[in-house]
Write a protein that holds these residues in place. Structure first.
Motif, PDB file in Angstrom:
ATOM      1  N   GLN A 233       0.998  -1.313  -0.055  1.00  0.00           N
ATOM      2  CA  GLN A 233      -0.095  -0.035  -0.086  1.00  0.00           C
ATOM      3  C   GLN A 233       0.752   1.553   0.117  1.00  0.00           C
ATOM      4  O   GLN A 233       1.751   1.572   0.755  1.00  0.00           O
ATOM      5  CB  GLN A 233      -0.413   0.056   1.035  1.00  0.00           C
ATOM      6  CG  GLN A 233      -1.458   1.284   0.959  1.00  0.00           C
ATOM      7  CD  GLN A 233      -2.521   2.001   2.177  1.00  0.00           C
ATOM      8  OE1 GLN A 233      -2.171   0.726   3.965  1.00  0.00           O
ATOM      9  NE2 GLN A 233      -4.061   2.686   2.700  1.00  0.00           N
ATOM     10  N   ILE A 234       0.891   2.229  -1.371  1.00  0.00           N
ATOM     11  CA  ILE A 234       1.582   3.223  -1.478  1.00  0.00           C
ATOM     12  C   ILE A 234       0.805   4.543  -0.798  1.00  0.00           C
ATOM     13  O   ILE A 234       1.520   5.875  -0.568  1.00  0.00           O
ATOM     14  CB  ILE A 234       1.988   3.233  -2.950  1.00  0.00           C
ATOM     15  CG1 ILE A 234       1.538   3.564  -3.630  1.00  0.00           C
ATOM     16  CG2 ILE A 234       2.807   2.397  -2.414  1.00  0.00           C
ATOM     17  CD1 ILE A 234       1.744   4.075  -4.817  1.00  0.00           C
ATOM     18  N   ASN A 235      -0.306   4.221  -0.651  1.00  0.00           N
ATOM     19  CA  ASN A 235      -1.262   5.752  -0.852  1.00  0.00           C
ATOM     20  C   ASN A 235      -2.356   5.132  -0.067  1.00  0.00           C
ATOM     21  O   ASN A 235      -3.555   4.530  -0.207  1.00  0.00           O
ATOM     22  CB  ASN A 235      -1.799   6.013  -1.783  1.00  0.00           C
ATOM     23  CG  ASN A 235      -2.064   6.982  -2.223  1.00  0.00           C
ATOM     24  OD1 ASN A 235      -2.097   7.832  -2.404  1.00  0.00           O
ATOM     25  ND2 ASN A 235      -3.358   6.868  -2.900  1.00  0.00           N
ATOM     26  N   THR A 259      -2.868  10.671   2.840  1.00  0.00           N
ATOM     27  CA  THR A 259      -1.544   9.913   4.049  1.00  0.00           C
ATOM     28  C   THR A 259      -1.092   9.474   2.560  1.00  0.00           C
ATOM     29  O   THR A 259      -1.656   8.422   1.529  1.00  0.00           O
ATOM     30  CB  THR A 259      -1.834   8.981   4.497  1.00  0.00           C
ATOM     31  OG1 THR A 259      -2.468   7.939   4.252  1.00  0.00           O
ATOM     32  CG2 THR A 259      -2.504  10.331   6.129  1.00  0.00           C
ATOM     33  N   GLN A 260       0.845   9.459   2.579  1.00  0.00           N
ATOM     34  CA  GLN A 260       1.228   8.564   1.164  1.00  0.00           C
ATOM     35  C   GLN A 260       2.462   7.664   1.895  1.00  0.00           C
ATOM     36  O   GLN A 260       2.743   8.528   3.024  1.00  0.00           O
ATOM     37  CB  GLN A 260       1.704   8.655   0.073  1.00  0.00           C
ATOM     38  CG  GLN A 260       0.108   9.831  -0.419  1.00  0.00           C
ATOM     39  CD  GLN A 260       1.003  10.321  -1.794  1.00  0.00           C
ATOM     40  OE1 GLN A 260       1.697  10.350  -2.339  1.00  0.00           O
ATOM     41  NE2 GLN A 260       0.012  11.101  -2.925  1.00  0.00           N
ATOM     42  N   TYR A 293      -0.388   8.294  -6.184  1.00  0.00           N
ATOM     43  CA  TYR A 293       0.388   8.777  -5.430  1.00  0.00           C
ATOM     44  C   TYR A 293       1.332   9.935  -6.257  1.00  0.00           C
ATOM     45  O   TYR A 293       1.935   9.727  -7.302  1.00  0.00           O
ATOM     46  CB  TYR A 293       1.049   7.225  -5.772  1.00  0.00           C
ATOM     47  CG  TYR A 293       3.256   7.350  -4.731  1.00  0.00           C
ATOM     48  CD1 TYR A 293       2.575   6.991  -3.214  1.00  0.00           C
ATOM     49  CD2 TYR A 293       3.676   7.361  -5.123  1.00  0.00           C
ATOM     50  CE1 TYR A 293       3.697   6.794  -2.062  1.00  0.00           C
ATOM     51  CE2 TYR A 293       5.209   7.309  -4.758  1.00  0.00           C
ATOM     52  CZ  TYR A 293       4.928   6.952  -3.331  1.00  0.00           C
ATOM     53  OH  TYR A 293       6.209   7.144  -2.519  1.00  0.00           O
ATOM     54  N   LYS A 294       2.108  10.930  -5.819  1.00  0.00           N
ATOM     55  CA  LYS A 294       2.726  11.191  -5.977  1.00  0.00           C
ATOM     56  C   LYS A 294       3.669  10.551  -6.810  1.00  0.00           C
ATOM     57  O   LYS A 294       5.145  10.110  -5.882  1.00  0.00           O
ATOM     58  CB  LYS A 294       3.427  12.843  -4.227  1.00  0.00           C
ATOM     59  CG  LYS A 294       4.456  12.172  -3.345  1.00  0.00           C
ATOM     60  CD  LYS A 294       4.781  12.929  -2.390  1.00  0.00           C
ATOM     61  CE  LYS A 294       5.871  12.373  -2.082  1.00  0.00           C
ATOM     62  NZ  LYS A 294       5.071  11.338  -0.505  1.00  0.00           N
ATOM     63  N   ASP A 295       4.337  11.538  -7.320  1.00  0.00           N
ATOM     64  CA  ASP A 295       5.476  10.813  -8.668  1.00  0.00           C
ATOM     65  C   ASP A 295       5.988   9.645  -8.818  1.00  0.00           C
ATOM     66  O   ASP A 295       6.914   8.905  -8.414  1.00  0.00           O
ATOM     67  CB  ASP A 295       7.067  11.274  -7.474  1.00  0.00           C
ATOM     68  CG  ASP A 295       8.010  11.512  -8.891  1.00  0.00           C
ATOM     69  OD1 ASP A 295       7.775  11.354 -10.069  1.00  0.00           O
ATOM     70  OD2 ASP A 295       9.162  10.825  -8.535  1.00  0.00           O
ATOM     71  N   MET A 444       1.068   1.069   4.436  1.00  0.00           N
ATOM     72  CA  MET A 444       1.574   2.410   4.360  1.00  0.00           C
ATOM     73  C   MET A 444       2.724   2.751   5.786  1.00  0.00           C
ATOM     74  O   MET A 444       4.088   2.924   4.897  1.00  0.00           O
ATOM     75  CB  MET A 444       0.810   3.047   4.178  1.00  0.00           C
ATOM     76  CG  MET A 444       1.368   4.613   3.286  1.00  0.00           C
ATOM     77  SD  MET A 444      -0.353   5.379   3.063  1.00  0.00           S
ATOM     78  CE  MET A 444      -1.817   5.136   4.289  1.00  0.00           C
ATOM     79  N   ASN A 445       1.589   2.137   6.460  1.00  0.00           N
ATOM     80  CA  ASN A 445       2.799   2.238   7.385  1.00  0.00           C
ATOM     81  C   ASN A 445       4.059   1.461   7.686  1.00  0.00           C
ATOM     82  O   ASN A 445       4.951   1.507   8.534  1.00  0.00           O
ATOM     83  CB  ASN A 445       2.922   2.540   8.975  1.00  0.00           C
ATOM     84  CG  ASN A 445       1.840   1.004   9.482  1.00  0.00           C
ATOM     85  OD1 ASN A 445       2.098   0.066   8.963  1.00  0.00           O
ATOM     86  ND2 ASN A 445       1.381   1.354  10.641  1.00  0.00           N
TER      87      ASN A 445
END
Length: 503
Positions: A233-235, A259-260, A293-295, A444-445
């Motif tokens: 999970q990235i996002n 959160t990401q 997700y950024k970039d 993600m964490n």
């Protein structure tokens, strides 16, 4: 009889000198097998360059060998056909399969001669126990039959050629007394996961076809080696609240969640995975929408450049922005990325009922990927009561556009969601879970949970940002071992995902 053996060193032989015991390297075991083949007069290894030959033979490269100009099926077929002239039969095997069983192959050879077969192979056994046998005349006929074929050589290339006109050839099949195909065991040294499996079987004394049959009920003990598939999970954000998805329940604020996973942490995690299991596949789509997700494209370009991993991106099709950067098109067209678009319905009304708004945007973004990467773009629908009436139209429409259509079974997440499946596809007899056997699920964490079904995070095996991946993986073995004994407790009791299988 005058027979010739072709040894394929094209596929993967960088691990040829690995020792399974103090005296047995993979290469020495395979060379011993080939030297014992019946009526063998000549052995020809096939490679792309001298380096591949040296990896297998060391400094003692044989005088007879074939170097293909390119890794192409037509080049292989032509080379085999021309070099087989004057011989009675050809044996064909791979240079990374140390468990090749000479007794099994001799049995096949006897039947090959007795029934005047054009082609003989074994079926129902794990891959890597048997060679294939083919007559030079058959190679000649195949050479006339098969047009130019520039696709790379595969494990099943020889059989795929036969299939082009299967009724024209006499085929003899050595059928296993027990069908072991469901166990998906590959006795090859093409990746770390399979190498660990070879070591486990060798140490246990399970090496021949008869060994695998007699130990059929124990094989699963030795096949949980390392993860082959990572779900990450990235996002936290997702633009839709799908009616059949549990994510809105476990994250009620998902529509606005910003959160990401930090990109540097993600890259560090990918490095860890690459060091542990360099050939594993990575999905960046556990929960949340990867397009947000950024970039993301920068990260994908980095993975493609720095590692050997294949990637899965499962998306709603919403939220995509394709920046005008030089690295974008190589990412979109990469053969190492599988793009899965979850659409679920053809009808706008049914789509809206299941997923909400956004069908037109999803279709537009799908068209973009489908245009530049048709072989690795997939269209997906989850089959359930709500879209059953629409599914045939969905399937027919997309099958005209692409072969890559996925009809996915409905998942109630161990009873958390309402049961909506149309039919029960589960096997009559339960077996240990494929996901516990081959997958690692990372939140993600950094927390690693038992599997995707563990929505409440009842079983946290460790944190990948603070602990070693192999150590975390081994903590999951307890749950798999329980299932080997027939104990399906906790969330596993009501789960019917155990027989499903990811890329």
């Amino acid at each position: 009889m005058r027979n010739i053996a072709f040894l394929n060193l094209i596929q993967n032989n960088r691990n040829s000198q690995i020792q399974l015991s103090d005296s047995n390297s993979l290469s020495s075991m395979i060379q011993k097998f080939i030297s014992e083949l019946p009526d063998i007069q000549k052995i020809i290894p096939i490679a792309l360059d001298i380096e591949q030959l040296k990896l297998f033979y060391g400094d003692k490269v044989p005088a007879d060998y074939l170097l293909l100009e390119e890794n192409r099926q037509d080049f292989l077929l032509e080379s085999m056909y021309r070099n087989a002239e004057g011989y009675d039969n050809c044996f064909y095997c791979f240079g990374d399969t140390p468990f090749l069983d000479i007794n099994l192959v001799k049995r096949m050879y006897d039947n090959h001669l007795r029934y005047f077969a054009d082609y003989s192979f074994a079926d129902g056994y794990p891959f890597g126990l048997a060679a294939e046998i083919i007559r030079p005349y058959t190679l000649h006929e195949l050479y006339k039959l098969i047009p130019e074929n520039s696709t790379p050589v595969e494990r099943d290339s020889l059989f795929s050629w036969i299939q082009k006109d299967i009724n024209s050839f006499d085929i003899e099949t050595e059928i296993s007394p027990v069908d072991l195909r469901l166990k998906r065991i590959s006795l090859s040294a093409d990746n770390k996961i399979n190498i660990l499996q070879l070591h486990a079987f060798y140490k246990e004394g399970i090496r021949t076809a008869d060994d695998f049959i007699s130990h059929q009920n124990r094989l699963e003990e030795f096949t949980r080696t390392a993860p082959a598939y990572y779900q990450i999970q990235i996002n936290g954000s997702c633009p839709q609240s799908c009616s059949y998805c549990p994510y809105p329940q476990i994250n009620p604020g998902h529509l606005t969640d910003e959160t990401q996973m930090d990109s540097e942490k993600l890259k560090k995690l990918i490095w860890q995975i690459s060091d542990y299991t360099p050939e594993a596949r990575i999905s960046l789509s556990l929960w949340g929408e990867p397009s947000l997700y950024k970039d993301l494209f920068g990260v994908l370009a980095w993975i493609l450049d720095k590692t050997a991993h294949s990637i899965v991106i499962e998306t709603s099709g919403l939220g995509w922005d394709f920046p005008d950067e030089s690295y974008i098109n190589p990412v979109l067209s990469s053969s190492r990325i599988e793009w899965i678009f979850s659409l679920d319905a053809q009808s706008p009304d049914t789509y809206r009922q299941l997923r909400g708004e956004g069908q037109r945007e999803a279709l537009n973004n799908l068209e973009r990927i489908l245009t530049v990467n048709p072989d690795h773009c997939w269209v997906q629908a989850v089959r359930m009561k709500e879209n059953e009436h629409d599914l045939e139209e969905f399937y027919r429409y997309w099958k005209e556009r692409t072969e890559n259509v996925i009809i996915q079974k409905y998942d109630s997440f161990c009873g958390v969601l309402e049961e909506r499946k149309m039919t029960d596809l589960s096997p009559l007899k339960r077996f240990p879970c494929w996901h516990l056997k081959r997958e690692m699920t990372i939140l993600m964490n950094g927390d690693v949970i038992l599997c995707r079904e563990d929505l409440n995070k009842d079983h946290i095996l460790g944190n990948c940002f603070t602990s070693d991946l192999e150590e975390i993986w081994e903590k999951g073995r307890t749950f798999y071992s329980e299932q080997l004994k027939g104990d399906y407790s906790g969330i596993c009791r009501n789960c019917d995902e155990y027989y499903s299988y990811n890329f």
